[in-house]
Design a protein around this motif. Structure first.
Motif, PDB file in Angstrom:
ATOM      1  N   ILE A   1       5.022  -0.412  -8.714  1.00  0.00           N
ATOM      2  CA  ILE A   1       6.045  -0.733  -9.704  1.00  0.00           C
ATOM      3  C   ILE A   1       7.440  -0.490  -9.132  1.00  0.00           C
ATOM      4  O   ILE A   1       8.366  -1.293  -9.332  1.00  0.00           O
ATOM      5  N   ASP A   2       7.624   0.612  -8.402  1.00  0.00           N
ATOM      6  CA  ASP A   2       8.934   0.896  -7.808  1.00  0.00           C
ATOM      7  C   ASP A   2       9.309  -0.159  -6.770  1.00  0.00           C
ATOM      8  O   ASP A   2      10.470  -0.568  -6.680  1.00  0.00           O
ATOM      9  N   THR A   3       8.338  -0.600  -5.974  1.00  0.00           N
ATOM     10  CA  THR A   3       8.612  -1.663  -5.005  1.00  0.00           C
ATOM     11  C   THR A   3       9.055  -2.935  -5.721  1.00  0.00           C
ATOM     12  O   THR A   3      10.041  -3.579  -5.333  1.00  0.00           O
TER      13      THR A   3
ATOM     14  N   SER B   1      15.045   2.270 -14.762  1.00  0.00           N
ATOM     15  CA  SER B   1      15.862   1.483 -13.834  1.00  0.00           C
ATOM     16  C   SER B   1      16.120   2.250 -12.539  1.00  0.00           C
ATOM     17  O   SER B   1      17.083   1.969 -11.835  1.00  0.00           O
ATOM     18  N   ARG B   2      15.286   3.233 -12.233  1.00  0.00           N
ATOM     19  CA  ARG B   2      15.389   3.992 -10.994  1.00  0.00           C
ATOM     20  C   ARG B   2      14.079   3.853 -10.224  1.00  0.00           C
ATOM     21  O   ARG B   2      13.016   3.628 -10.797  1.00  0.00           O
ATOM     22  N   ALA B   3      14.159   4.011  -8.906  1.00  0.00           N
ATOM     23  CA  ALA B   3      12.969   3.951  -8.060  1.00  0.00           C
ATOM     24  C   ALA B   3      13.076   5.014  -6.981  1.00  0.00           C
ATOM     25  O   ALA B   3      14.166   5.316  -6.487  1.00  0.00           O
ATOM     26  N   SER B   4      11.943   5.581  -6.619  1.00  0.00           N
ATOM     27  CA  SER B   4      11.897   6.622  -5.597  1.00  0.00           C
ATOM     28  C   SER B   4      11.312   6.053  -4.312  1.00  0.00           C
ATOM     29  O   SER B   4      10.220   5.472  -4.318  1.00  0.00           O
ATOM     30  N   VAL B   5      12.039   6.227  -3.207  1.00  0.00           N
ATOM     31  CA  VAL B   5      11.610   5.700  -1.910  1.00  0.00           C
ATOM     32  C   VAL B   5      11.569   6.840  -0.903  1.00  0.00           C
ATOM     33  O   VAL B   5      12.496   7.639  -0.811  1.00  0.00           O
TER      34      VAL B   5
ATOM     35  N   GLU C   1      18.979   2.938  -7.369  1.00  0.00           N
ATOM     36  CA  GLU C   1      19.184   2.081  -8.533  1.00  0.00           C
ATOM     37  C   GLU C   1      18.310   0.850  -8.380  1.00  0.00           C
ATOM     38  O   GLU C   1      18.165   0.291  -7.292  1.00  0.00           O
ATOM     39  N   ALA C   2      17.688   0.439  -9.483  1.00  0.00           N
ATOM     40  CA  ALA C   2      16.766  -0.696  -9.420  1.00  0.00           C
ATOM     41  C   ALA C   2      16.820  -1.470 -10.733  1.00  0.00           C
ATOM     42  O   ALA C   2      17.605  -1.155 -11.623  1.00  0.00           O
ATOM     43  N   GLN C   3      15.973  -2.471 -10.822  1.00  0.00           N
ATOM     44  CA  GLN C   3      15.963  -3.341 -11.994  1.00  0.00           C
ATOM     45  C   GLN C   3      14.927  -2.840 -13.001  1.00  0.00           C
ATOM     46  O   GLN C   3      13.763  -2.680 -12.666  1.00  0.00           O
ATOM     47  N   PRO C   4      15.318  -2.587 -14.242  1.00  0.00           N
ATOM     48  CA  PRO C   4      14.304  -2.266 -15.252  1.00  0.00           C
ATOM     49  C   PRO C   4      13.481  -3.509 -15.555  1.00  0.00           C
ATOM     50  O   PRO C   4      13.983  -4.638 -15.414  1.00  0.00           O
TER      51      PRO C   4
ATOM     52  N   GLU D   1       0.820  -1.213   0.000  1.00  0.00           N
ATOM     53  CA  GLU D   1       0.000   0.000   0.000  1.00  0.00           C
ATOM     54  C   GLU D   1       0.855   1.265   0.000  1.00  0.00           C
ATOM     55  O   GLU D   1       0.361   2.364  -0.240  1.00  0.00           O
ATOM     56  N   GLU D   2       2.135   1.106   0.298  1.00  0.00           N
ATOM     57  CA  GLU D   2       3.083   2.218   0.273  1.00  0.00           C
ATOM     58  C   GLU D   2       4.430   1.660  -0.122  1.00  0.00           C
ATOM     59  O   GLU D   2       4.627   0.451  -0.174  1.00  0.00           O
ATOM     60  N   ILE D   3       5.361   2.556  -0.435  1.00  0.00           N
ATOM     61  CA  ILE D   3       6.726   2.115  -0.691  1.00  0.00           C
ATOM     62  C   ILE D   3       7.597   2.611   0.454  1.00  0.00           C
ATOM     63  O   ILE D   3       7.681   3.807   0.727  1.00  0.00           O
ATOM     64  N   SER D   4       8.191   1.667   1.157  1.00  0.00           N
ATOM     65  CA  SER D   4       9.044   1.976   2.306  1.00  0.00           C
ATOM     66  C   SER D   4      10.027   0.833   2.477  1.00  0.00           C
ATOM     67  O   SER D   4       9.838  -0.263   1.932  1.00  0.00           O
ATOM     68  N   ARG D   5      11.049   1.074   3.241  1.00  0.00           N
ATOM     69  CA  ARG D   5      12.043   0.019   3.455  1.00  0.00           C
ATOM     70  C   ARG D   5      11.449  -1.215   4.145  1.00  0.00           C
ATOM     71  O   ARG D   5      11.783  -2.338   3.770  1.00  0.00           O
ATOM     72  N   PRO D   6      10.583  -1.063   5.171  1.00  0.00           N
ATOM     73  CA  PRO D   6       9.968  -2.262   5.764  1.00  0.00           C
ATOM     74  C   PRO D   6       9.134  -3.060   4.759  1.00  0.00           C
ATOM     75  O   PRO D   6       9.179  -4.299   4.758  1.00  0.00           O
ATOM     76  N   ILE D   7       8.373  -2.367   3.890  1.00  0.00           N
ATOM     77  CA  ILE D   7       7.572  -3.061   2.881  1.00  0.00           C
ATOM     78  C   ILE D   7       8.485  -3.783   1.894  1.00  0.00           C
ATOM     79  O   ILE D   7       8.224  -4.931   1.503  1.00  0.00           O
TER      80      ILE D   7
END
Length: 359
Positions: free
Chosen positions: A110-112, A139-143, A153-156, A81-87
């Motif tokens: 998608i970022d998660t 290939s980037r994600a915002s947290v 940096e993330a996986q496309p 339901e959100e993007i966070s390090r615990p999730i």
């Protein structure tokens, strides 16, 4: 000829290299979820998948995706339901035995999925339910962090399956936000070229050309972006994928993220939850284009035609907050040099915000 002279004449070995990753399969159109089994088979992804989605997007699209894949794959749902390090950590644990990941939802989902995919070194399929920003293919994600948002940096995605019917049914505000995010490529590449001249930062001409072309096509066809039309959704999704590819070519988000994005991240800190990412980037693009001496009125007109906001007031943000965001922008990712790092004063920032309201 002496041995030393021969050494001097010996050509230098070219040793520059870069690993570029792009989506292999991209499926865009009406009712395309039925092609997901063929995509998975074509890419030989395996039999078990973790499907990351939100509760509302699960009802909208996730259950259908799971039903279609269940005949040949074991699909386990995971709600984000959100993007966070615990999730992210919980999703990584849930995906420990999965062969691949499917992200079904909006930007946070998608970022998660792409971060979990990157951390576990397994592939993921991007199934967007809205076209609100170019993260569906990048290939980037915002947290979110305590100090604002961090770009990681993330996986496309190895594949993108976008159903234009579902995307067109989403609120038009989301599609307009995605358009504004693409149009911001204009000033992102101007900032990149500025950093090259002032700081000697390397640039990629190929990435710049693709990013600029993507923004130009969208501006030229702004009149075609209409609410709840699948043709509009199809057009915007293609542009978002193209923007993501430009970032993969560059090896960074530089082709699509300049001062306008730093302004957007500053607004996230000062007025959280007010504007969508693309919306604030669009406003920042008008300001940045003015500073670069470009056609800021043309950018503003295109955003208006699409239905994106062009002033802070339109997203419920006070002008004085926008001024503070302009002044704060230089402190967001300070290693990324942009036009906002050229000595912007408070008086100049106030004048820039007022400029947005001029006819």
């Amino acid at each position: 000829m002496s041995a030393d002279a021969i050494k001097l004449l010996k050509p230098k070995v070219f040793d520059k290299s870069r690993w570029m990753q792009f989506p292999r399969d991209v499926v865009i159109g009406h009712d395309v979820f039925g092609q997901l089994p063929s995509v998975c088979n074509d890419l030989k992804l395996g039999k078990t998948a973790l499907m990351i989605s939100g509760r509302s997007t699960m009802e909208l699209a996730g259950n259908r995706v799971r039903e279609i894949l269940s005949e040949h794959h074991e699909v386990t749902p995971f709600f984000a339901e959100e993007i966070s390090r615990p999730i992210i950590k919980a999703a990584e644990k849930a995906a420990a035995d999965a062969d691949f990941i499917i992200g079904v939802g909006g930007g946070r989902v998608i970022d998660t999925a792409k971060i979990v995919s990157y951390n576990l070194d397994i592939q993921f399929i991007s199934v967007p339910t809205a076209a609100s920003h170019d993260g569906i293919a990048s290939s980037r994600a915002s947290v979110a962090t305590e100090g604002g948002h961090s770009s990681l940096e993330a996986q496309p995605p190895i594949a993108i399956v976008a159903d234009t019917g579902i995307i067109a049914s989403a609120p038009h505000r989301l599609l307009a936000s995605g358009c504004a995010d693409i149009i911001s490529n204009y000033t992102a590449i101007l900032d990149w070229e500025l950093a090259n001249r002032v700081k000697g930062e390397p640039v990629s001409e190929y990435a710049i050309a693709l990013s600029k072309m993507t923004a130009e096509i969208l501006v030229k066809n702004a009149h075609l972006i209409k609410p709840h039309q699948e043709q509009s959704a199809w057009f915007v999704i293609k542009a978002l994928v193209s923007s993501g590819v430009a970032m993969s070519i560059a090896g960074s988000s530089r082709p699509a993220s300049g001062g306008e994005h730093k302004f957007s991240h500053a607004l996230d800190r000062l007025a959280p939850g007010k504007a969508l990412h693309g919306e604030s980037c669009g406003i920042g693009t008008i300001i940045s284009m003015y500073l670069h001496g470009g056609d800021w009125r043309g950018i503003r007109a295109s955003l208006k035609t699409i239905g994106a906001p062009v002033t802070p007031a339109e997203v419920g943000i006070d002008d004085d907050i926008a001024v503070e965001a302009l002044l704060m922008a230089k402190d967001i990712r300070p290693e990324r040099f942009t036009i906002f790092d050229m000595g912007l004063t408070r008086e100049s920032a106030e004048n820039l915000v007022q400029m947005l309201y001029r006819e």
